[in-house]
Design an enzyme around this catalytic site. Structure first.
Site, PDB file in Angstrom:
ATOM      1  CG  HIS A 275      -0.531   0.252   2.511  1.00 12.32           C
ATOM      2  ND1 HIS A 275      -0.377   1.521   3.033  1.00 12.32           N
ATOM      3  CD2 HIS A 275      -0.188  -0.594   3.513  1.00 12.32           C
ATOM      4  CE1 HIS A 275       0.026   1.446   4.286  1.00 12.32           C
ATOM      5  NE2 HIS A 275       0.163   0.168   4.605  1.00 12.32           N
ATOM      6  CG  ASP A 287       2.020   1.396   8.116  1.00 14.37           C
ATOM      7  OD1 ASP A 287       1.774   0.758   7.078  1.00 14.37           O
ATOM      8  OD2 ASP A 287       1.178   1.620   9.003  1.00 14.37           O
ATOM      9  CD  GLU A 320      -3.273  -0.857   5.028  1.00 13.97           C
ATOM     10  OE1 GLU A 320      -3.140  -1.903   5.691  1.00 13.97           O
ATOM     11  OE2 GLU A 320      -3.042   0.278   5.512  1.00 13.97           O
ATOM     12  CD  GLU A 321      -2.222   2.975   7.267  1.00 10.90           C
ATOM     13  OE1 GLU A 321      -2.985   2.506   8.130  1.00 10.90           O
ATOM     14  OE2 GLU A 321      -1.006   2.721   7.228  1.00 10.90           O
ATOM     15  CG  ASP A 349       1.310  -3.109   5.433  1.00  9.05           C
ATOM     16  OD1 ASP A 349       2.024  -2.132   5.719  1.00  9.05           O
ATOM     17  OD2 ASP A 349       0.086  -3.149   5.665  1.00  9.05           O
ATOM     18  CG  HIS A 448      -0.622   3.935  12.380  1.00  8.64           C
ATOM     19  ND1 HIS A 448      -1.890   3.412  12.468  1.00  8.64           N
ATOM     20  CD2 HIS A 448      -0.116   3.455  11.216  1.00  8.64           C
ATOM     21  CE1 HIS A 448      -2.136   2.659  11.410  1.00  8.64           C
ATOM     22  NE2 HIS A 448      -1.061   2.665  10.635  1.00  8.64           N
TER      23      HIS A 448
END
Length: 506
Positions: A275, A287, A320-321, A349, A448
Site C-alpha cells: 500500500h 508503514d 489501505e489505512e 506491508d 502510525h
C-alpha cells in the site's frame, strides 16, 4: 539502529535456477543515481536479489520522505502527498519500461472533526481521555447525549449480539456492552434499534479498543479499556454518561497503480502488492514506504530479466489505512475469469521496523489469530521459510488476521503470503536472540506516528526482507506449481476477518 544476531538454522533451502538478464539489461542508470552494473549469477542462485539492493530501496524511501515533507507532512489518501508519491511511482515504472495504469474508485471517508468526549457525570464525575481511556470507533455516527449508562448482558461475551439482550432497555440510555462473539456493527445496530442514544464497548484486551463499525452508525460508538469498563460497571444503577462524537462521512475518490510485466502467461498471473498511502499523522516511511520502495525496486529490476513464464502484476494500493479500500475495490471489480487468472498474491506491508522481526504470514493457518487461508498459501509460507533458512536467518510465522491488503484476495480464494517486520506487537527475550533489538518494546514504536521517518528505519531488516521479496517474485515468475498446480481453479473459502486494516471488527 539495531543490529540483529544471525543464528545458524539447519537444513538450508535450495534457491531456484537463476534467470539471466535480458539483452541490454545493463542499460544506463535511471535518475536517482542508481548504478546498474552488469553481473553474472551462479546457476544455483536467484538473480533478482542481487539487483534489488538496500541502497536503491533507501533512495526510494528518501524520496517518499521528501515528498511528504513538502506536501503537508504525509501521504494519506486524497492528499497532495499521495498524488505526488503516486506520480513518483508511475514515473519510475515508466522509466523501467512498464505502462502503469490508475485504477480509480470512490469510497466513504470517515473523519472526526474534533476530539470525542466520554465523561461519567454521576454518581461521581470522571473525565476519560481520548486515546488513553477510549477511542472512537471509525464510522461512528455523530451525536451528543447525556443519559443513564445501562449494561447489556454484561456477564457474557455475547453482550449485545441479540435483540433479546435489550429487552426492557430504557429509551435514550447509553448501552454498555462487552467485546466478543459478533461484530461491533451488530451490537451497535441492536442498541440503536432498542432506542439507545450511544454505545460503549468494553475491550477484553489491554488498552483502548481501536475498532470499526464498518459503515456509518445511527448513534455514537466508542471502545474503552478494560479498566474504564470495570469502573462503569461498578458504578451501578446511578451511572450517567455524556458521550459526544463529532464526525462525518464524505465521498471521496482515490486510485491504485497497477503495472504488468511485458511478457508471461496472463492466465497465471502473480500479483505483488504494497500500500502506497500512509496515515495523516506523518510521512509513513516504514508503514508503508518500506514495502512500496521494495516492490517498486523489485519491479524496476524485474524488467531487466528475460521474459518470465508467468505474468507479474505489481500493485500499489490506495486507501489501505482507511480500511483496505483500494485492494478491496480492485478485487471486487474483477470478473470471475479475471480472478481465476490470478495464481497467487504476495503482500509486503512494513519491512523496516526499528525493533524488527522476520515474520512470514501464516499460510498454514496454525496460529490462533489466523483465519483459514486458501489452499496453496502454505506453499508460499514454506518458500519464505526455506529462503531464510538457506540464508542462516531465523523467521517466525505471523497471523493472517485480515489486517492488510491480502484480506480481499484471501476472501476471494486466492493463495496468499508475504512478509512483515512488526508493528505494535511487543518483542520477546527469545526474539532478541534471533534479531537483536530490545525486549519488552514494540517492534515499531513509531507506528502510525509523526516519527515514522526514514532515519528510524532498520536497514538490516530492509536488506533481509527485500532479498526474500525479490527471490519470491523471481521464483513464482518462473513457476507457481507448488501453489496452484499452475492452472487450478481458485475456489473461495470461508474467510471472516476480525480486523479491517488496523481496526478491530469484533
Amino acid at each position: 539502529m539495531n543490529v540483529p544476531s544471525r543464528h545458524p538454522v539447519p537444513s538450508p533451502g535450495r534457491a531456484p535456477v537463476a534467470r539471466r538478464l535480458a539483452a541490454g539489461g545493463a542499460t544506463a542508470a535511471l535518475v536517482l543515481g542508481f548504478g546498474l552494473a552488469p553481473g553474472t549469477a551462479h546457476a544455483d542462485e536467484s538473480v533478482l536479489p542481487t539487483l534489488v539492493t538496500t541502497d536503491k530501496i533507501r533512495a526510494h524511501m528518501e524520496n517518499l520522505q521528501t515528498i511528504a515533507d513538502y506536501n503537508g507532512g504525509n501521504r494519506a489518501s486524497a492528499t497532495a502527498g499521495y498524488d505526488v508519491a503516486a506520480k513518483y511511482v508511475i514515473n519510475q515504472l515508466e522509466r523501467a519500461g512498464y505502462t502503469p495504469v490508475k485504477h480509480t474508485y470512490e469510497y466513504d471517508s470517515w473523519a472526526e472533526n474534533s476530539p470525542a468526549v466520554l465523561t461519567q457525570t454521576a454518581p461521581e464525575k470522571r473525565e476519560f481521555t481520548p486515546a488513553d481511556d477510549f477511542v472512537t470507533m471509525s464510522y461512528s455516527g455523530a451525536g451528543d447525549t447525556t443519559a443513564p449508562g445501562v449494561p447489556v448482558n454484561a456477564d457474557s461475551a455475547e453482550s449485545g449480539c441479540a435483540a433479546d439482550d435489550f429487552a426492557g432497555f430504557p429509551e435514550g440510555a447509553v448501552a454498555i456492552t462487552l467485546r466478543g462473539t459478533c461484530p461491533f456493527s451488530e451490537k451497535t445496530q441492536n442498541a440503536a434499534d432498542a432506542g439507545a442514544s450511544g454505545v460503549v464497548v468494553i475491550n477484553n484486551e489491554p488498552g483502548p479498543l481501536n475498532g470499526t463499525v464498518g459503515t456509518e452508525s445511527a448513534v455514537p460508538v466508542v471502545g474503552v479499556t478494560p479498566e474504564v469498563g470495570a469502573e462503569l460497571l461498578a458504578a451501578g444503577e446511578g451511572l450517567e454518561l455524556r458521550l459526544a462524537v463529532d464526525a462525518a462521512v464524505t465521498t471521496r475518490s482515490s486510485y491504485n497503480i497497477i503495472a504488468e510485466s511485458a511478457g508471461g502467461a496472463p492466465d497465471n498471473t502473480v500479483v505483488v502488492g504494497a500500500h502506497l498511502d500512509g496515515v495523516p499523522e506523518g510521512a509513513g516511511i516504514n508503514d508503508n514506504g518500506s514495502g512500496t520502495a521494495a516492490v517498486l525496486e523489485t519491479a524496476r529490476q524485474f524488467a531487466r530479466l528475460d521474459t518470465p513464464n508467468n505474468q507479474v502484476r505489481f500493485a500499489f494500493w490506495g486507501t489501505e489505512e482507511e480500511g483496505l479500500v483500494g485492494s478491496t475495490r480492485y478485487v471486487e471489480g474483477l470478473s470471475d475469469d479475471e480472478l481465476e487468472q490470478i495464481a497467487l498474491y504476495l503482500n509486503f506491508d512494513m519491512i523496516g521496523s526499528e525493533n524488527f522481526g522476520r515474520f512470514v504470514y501464516d499460510g498454514r493457518g496454525e496460529l490462533d489469530g489466523s483465519l483459514p487461508p486458501p489452499a496453496g498459501s502454505a506453499a508460499i509460507q514454506k518458500l519464505f521459510e526455506d529462503y531464510f533458512t538457506g540464508q542462516d536467518l531465523v523467521s517466525e510465522p505471523t497471523e493472517f488476521s485480515g489486517r492488510s491488503d491480502y484480506s480481499a484476495f484471501m476472501e476471494a480464494g486466492v493463495p496468499s503470503g508475504g512478509l512483515f517486520s512488526g508493528a505494535d506487537g511487543i518483542k520477546t527475550e527469545e526474539q532478541v536472540e534471533y534479531y537483536g533489538g530490545v525486549a519488552g518494546e514494540p517492534y515499531d514504536a513509531n507506528y502510525h506516528t509523526a516519527d515514522d521517518r526514514v532515519d528510524e528505519i532498520n536497514w538490516d531488516a530492509v536488506e533481509d526482507l527485500s532479498d526474500a521479496i525479490a527471490h519470491s517474485v523471481e521464483t513464482y515468475a518462473d513457476s507457481t506449481l507448488p501453489v496452484n498446480g499452475v492452472a487450478s481453479t481458485q475456489q473461495a473459502q470461508e474467510f471472516e476477518a476480525d480486523r479491517l486494516g488496523d481496526r478491530w471488527l469484533r
